[in-house]
Design a protein around this motif. Structure first.
Motif, PDB file in Angstrom:
ATOM      1  N   GLY A  57     -11.765  -1.264  -8.651  1.00 29.65           N
ATOM      2  CA  GLY A  57     -10.590  -0.650  -8.046  1.00 29.65           C
ATOM      3  C   GLY A  57     -10.839   0.782  -7.643  1.00 29.65           C
ATOM      4  N   ASP A  58      -9.847   1.642  -7.891  1.00 30.79           N
ATOM      5  CA  ASP A  58      -9.933   3.058  -7.561  1.00 30.79           C
ATOM      6  C   ASP A  58     -11.081   3.718  -8.333  1.00 30.79           C
ATOM      7  N   ARG A  59     -11.872   4.528  -7.640  1.00 31.48           N
ATOM      8  CA  ARG A  59     -13.085   5.092  -8.239  1.00 31.48           C
ATOM      9  C   ARG A  59     -12.791   5.893  -9.511  1.00 31.48           C
ATOM     10  N   ARG A 209      -6.015   0.369   3.228  1.00 28.39           N
ATOM     11  CA  ARG A 209      -7.366  -0.186   3.053  1.00 28.39           C
ATOM     12  C   ARG A 209      -7.747  -1.055   4.252  1.00 28.39           C
ATOM     13  N   ASP A 235     -14.593  -1.917  -3.253  1.00 29.99           N
ATOM     14  CA  ASP A 235     -13.989  -1.276  -4.422  1.00 29.99           C
ATOM     15  C   ASP A 235     -15.074  -0.713  -5.331  1.00 29.99           C
ATOM     16  N   SER A 237     -16.899  -0.727  -8.491  1.00 28.18           N
ATOM     17  CA  SER A 237     -17.043  -1.884  -9.389  1.00 28.18           C
ATOM     18  C   SER A 237     -18.107  -1.597 -10.442  1.00 28.18           C
TER      19      SER A 237
END
Length: 271
Positions: A57-59, A209, A235, A237
């Protein structure tokens, strides 16, 4: 920032992590709590072999969750995924197997099931693919690829070139945000329980996105001209593998919520 958790480690990790959303019915019952049905900045999902989890998801949220999990035990190991979830590539087919093709995407190899492409493919073909299911570094399998480009999201995803369907939450028609042109919503199960504001926020995030993907694909070369090539990073990951000590520590976190036998997570990982 929020996180959605699924799999055999869900109870322990729900006790360990903060801002959990979209909890499953068993988790809500065990914690006797109402978890928000809100967009998740990151997802934590148990791997198919139950040896660990994938955090995506979000870094920033992925990094924070991974750091927290790394502290569970000395034998918790972490990796950054070579082929992240949602990454889009121009790849070249280097071999064919019984059920699909092996695709070189530059950062590694992926597996494209024949069911994931509408065209006949053979060795030497170049095509655009997206990482649908990453593969943990301790497993033998290759990441699963798809020729359909998607924006992944537990509440709502978007499918490029897809067709809108009649299925979806009751509030779907009231959502003020529209998906970008050329994208169709793919509503998740949790969307039925989400508020109108949560649905609107999730669709807005997915739309941003999708527009970024459109731009990346428009600016990049066609697969026939430049493969392998990465169009989009996907994303953030990361993989987390739990060793013996870590699984016993997770037993302790689970035991604080519900009766748990010693070695619970070791047994689960072995079955």
């Amino acid at each position: 920032m929020s996180v959605r958790i699924r799999g055999v480690y869900a109870t322990a990790l729900t006790a360990l992590l903060e801002n959990v959303v979209q909890a499953s019915p068993p988790i809500r019952e065990r914690f006797d709590a109402d978890f928000p049905v809100a967009p998740a900045a990151a997802t934590v999902e148990t791997t198919g072999d139950r040896q660990g989890v994938c955090v995506a998801g979000d870094r920033d949220r992925v990094a924070a969750v991974t750091d927290r999990l790394r502290g569970v035990g000395r034998d918790t190991l972490t990796w950054v995924a070579d082929l992240p979830r949602g990454a889009v590539y121009a790849g070249e087919i280097t071999g064919t197997l019984g059920g699909g093709a092996v695709v070189d995407v530059g950062d590694g190899e992926g597996y494209l099931p024949y069911s994931k492409t509408a065209r006949h493919v053979e060795e030497g073909d170049r095509l655009r693919v997206q990482v649908e299911e990453p593969s943990p570094p301790w497993a033998d399998g290759r990441p699963v690829l798809d020729t359909t480009v998607r924006v992944h999201g537990p509440l709502v995803g978007l499918v490029r070139g897809g067709t809108a369907t009649a299925t979806g939450p009751e509030l779907a028609d009231l959502v003020g945000t529209d998906p970008p042109e050329g994208w169709a919503p793919d509503w998740g199960r949790a969307s039925d329980d989400a508020s109108l504001d949560a649905l609107d926020a999730a669709l807005d995030t997915a739309g941003e996105r999708a527009r970024a993907l459109d731009e990346a694909l428009a600016d990049g070369p066609p697969p026939a001209e430049d493969a392998p090539h990465r169009y989009d990073d996907g994303d953030s990951s990361r993989w987390v593998w739990f060793g013996r000590e870590s699984r016993f520590a997770l037993d302790g976190h689970r035991r604080a919520v519900v009766e748990t036998m010693a070695g619970h997570h070791r047994v689960k990982a072995a079955t």
